[in-house]
Design an enzyme around this catalytic site. Structure first.
Site, PDB file in Angstrom:
ATOM      1  CG  ASP A 314      -0.125  -0.031   2.538  1.00 25.09           C
ATOM      2  OD1 ASP A 314       0.882  -0.758   2.588  1.00 25.09           O
ATOM      3  OD2 ASP A 314      -0.509   0.672   3.499  1.00 25.09           O
ATOM      4  CD  GLU A 315      -1.239   4.720   2.732  1.00 18.01           C
ATOM      5  OE1 GLU A 315      -2.049   5.641   2.902  1.00 18.01           O
ATOM      6  OE2 GLU A 315      -0.692   4.113   3.672  1.00 18.01           O
ATOM      7  CB  ALA A 316       4.591   1.797  -2.766  1.00 18.00           C
ATOM      8  CG  LEU A 317       2.061   7.424  -1.981  1.00 14.05           C
ATOM      9  CD1 LEU A 317       1.372   8.514  -1.178  1.00 14.05           C
ATOM     10  CD2 LEU A 317       1.238   7.075  -3.219  1.00 14.05           C
ATOM     11  CD  GLU A 347      -2.638   0.768  -2.349  1.00 10.49           C
ATOM     12  OE1 GLU A 347      -3.125  -0.290  -1.898  1.00 10.49           O
ATOM     13  OE2 GLU A 347      -2.391   1.759  -1.634  1.00 10.49           O
TER      14      GLU A 347
END
Ligand code: ACM
Length: 535
Positions: A314-317, A347
């Site tokens: 998740d949220e691997a921005l 994601e």
């Protein structure tokens, strides 16, 4: 007449309307020893009565004849997994589980049916035939943002298993800390476990601690699902293995969180105790990363008897889309090669080379936005009949969303404040178009712990909303049972108040629910907290 209150709602319940079964000090429990111990302890906590237990061969037929006044606990070996039948009459109670888990769930139901009577305690004359809608019924505890010790995790297992949850997902690693000691990579806990969010103390589980949790969960018919969140949410790794990590990506979002919640910007190699997400990334094109992950995931897989290994995603921005695609394909296959079923947040459903057995965990909204549902459909479209979804809609069953704007506990980003009613009023099959029951492995209610320090905090956030999640996971679909309405749930869950109180569960008496209280004479009264804006 009103049906007795059972949560989660059973598949079928009929009330005979005849005299109840009396539970008194002399009532014997006969049958399966493990279930008898569980029931004895439950009855003692709830009523103060210490019932005698007797082995299986000592009275079953007598109880069936109605002459014995016994509670009989048996495993029949037939019927769906986790299912049970509970038949209570004035003469006896017989709880028959298809398997040990089913019998355990029947015992939990029986605990909910106990109520005080003039002569002691009673169980209404009722027949319940019950089986779960979904095989995977999970709760998640984030032990990374705030560390929670073994005793707290055990208490959470007690509470969750009583609501017929059968999976405990432990979010073991995040930017703020690494919580599982690994012999292959001891620096992780040596260097990256000391703190929690807000500068609070950290901690970690030794192998023995982790085994103790797994064994305790197993005794409560729950399996442990360990999560090593990758490739983002990995700032803690920078304290132990700085060579494996990229520099933090300091986006506007990160600066906003620091402005609104305080704390410092993340610096590699320095413990991070803030609440921002999405700034960290492992180095994706460096083979040393995969040697590290072979050690880490290999050891976690060996330590964990259950079938699942959660790899985050998740949220691997802080990771480019191309690198993310490569990483998830490779690491999902690594987890599968270790003999586990990979699990990943939704994601990862976009990854072109995702291992086809990977289970997706959807954390978007009940009415998905921003293409979250398309990402989740990625898991069900990859052609394996094993690939499935776990539903954790954040605006319904993220237990860390605030229940009250004024409480210091909880966050609001997922359309919070999340009322009990919002936690309840959704159906798993209606969240993602094109995904029906057959492609849903189950339901999981996560509890993130940025604001959660103690068991009392866990209780205040999780109860009663965890019960709403339990009902989504266990009970018939909305519309398939007259019990699956908010009004019915509000009455049934309110009736659990004396049981929860006896068990020391510090639930929040949320509005709109008919919370029952018992006075010293055993008289029960229901007080409806004004429903107000609870919709
Ligand atoms: C998540 O809430 N980032 C899975």
């Amino acid at each position: 007449m009103a049906l007795p209150s059972v949560v989660p709602a059973p598949a079928s319940i009929t009330s005979a309307g005849s005299a109840p079964f009396a539970v008194v000090g002399e009532t014997p429990i006969v049958g399966d020893a493990e279930a008898a111990r569980a029931l004895r302890s439950l009855v003692e906590t709830r009523t103060g009565l210490t019932l005698a237990t007797r082995p299986a061969d000592a009275g079953r037929s007598a109880a069936r004849d109605g002459t014995e006044g016994a509670i009989v606990l048996e495993i029949t070996g037939d019927g769906p997994a986790d299912s049970y039948r509970l038949a209570a009459t004035e003469a006896s109670i017989v709880v028959s589980g298809a398997d040990a888990a089913g019998l355990f769930y029947g015992v939990q139901t029986l605990g909910q049916l106990l109520s005080p009577a003039a002569f002691g305690w009673q169980v209404p004359a009722v027949t319940i035939d019950d089986a779960p809608r979904f095989g995977y019924r999970g709760v998640m505890l984030d032990v990374a943002r705030h560390f929670h010790d073994v005793a707290t995790v055990k208490a959470f297992i007690d509470r969750a298993s009583a609501l017929k949850f059968n999976a405990l997902h432990l979010h073991l690693t995040d930017d703020q800390g690494w919580r599982l000691q690994l012999e292959s990579r001891p620096l992780l806990t040596e260097k990256a476990s000391a703190t929690s969010v807000g500068g609070d103390p950290g901690g970690f589980y030794s192998h023995d601690d982790y085994r103790e949790i797994i064994d305790y969960a197993g005794a409560h018919h729950m399996l442990v699902v360990p999560e090593i969140d990758l490739p983002g949410h990995t700032h803690a790794v920078t304290l132990a293995y700085p060579e494996l990590s990229e520099e933090p990506v300091l986006s506007d979002h990160i600066r906003e969180i620091v402005r609104d919640y305080g704390g410092a910007l993340p610096v590699n190699g320095v413990a991070y105790d803030g609440m921002a997400v999405g700034f960290s990334s492992l180095k994706i094109r460096d083979e040393a990363t995969y040697a590290f992950l072979a050690d880490v995931l290999g050891e976690v897989a060996r330590l964990t008897p259950g079938p699942y290994l959660h790899i985050g995603g998740d949220e691997a921005l802080g990771t480019s889309a191309e690198d993310y695609d490569y990483f998830i394909g490779r690491v999902s296959r690594l987890a599968a090669d270790l003999g586990k079923t990979p699990v990943a947040w939704h994601e990862a459903g976009t990854a072109s080379d995702l291992d086809p057995t990977t289970v997706g965990q959807f954390w978007g909204y009940v009415e998905p936005i921003d293409g979250m549902d398309a990402k989740a459909r990625g898991f069900t479209a990859i052609g394996s009949d094993r690939a499935k979804l776990i539903l954790s809609p954040a605006d319904a069953i993220y237990l860390d969303m605030k229940f009250d704007a004024d409480s210091p506990l909880g966050l609001t980003w997922a359309r919070g404040v999340t009322t009990a009613r919002r936690a309840y009023e959704w159906d798993p099959a209606e969240v993602i178009d094109g995904v029906a029951d057959e492609q849903i492995l189950g339901v999981e209610a996560p509890l993130w712990t940025e604001t959660v320090r103690t068991l009392a905090d866990i209780d205040a956030l999780a109860f009663p909303r965890a019960a709403a999640a339990a009902e989504a996971a266990w009970s018939p679909a909305v519309g398939a049972s007259e019990l699956r309405t908010w009004d019915s749930f509000a009455t049934r869950v309110g009736a659990l108040a004396p049981l929860w109180t006896s068990q020391g569960i510090g639930f929040t008496p949320l509005e709109g629910i008919d919370w029952v209280s018992e006075d010293a004479t055993g008289t029960t009264t229901a007080a409806t907290v004004d429903a107000g804006a609870d919709a």
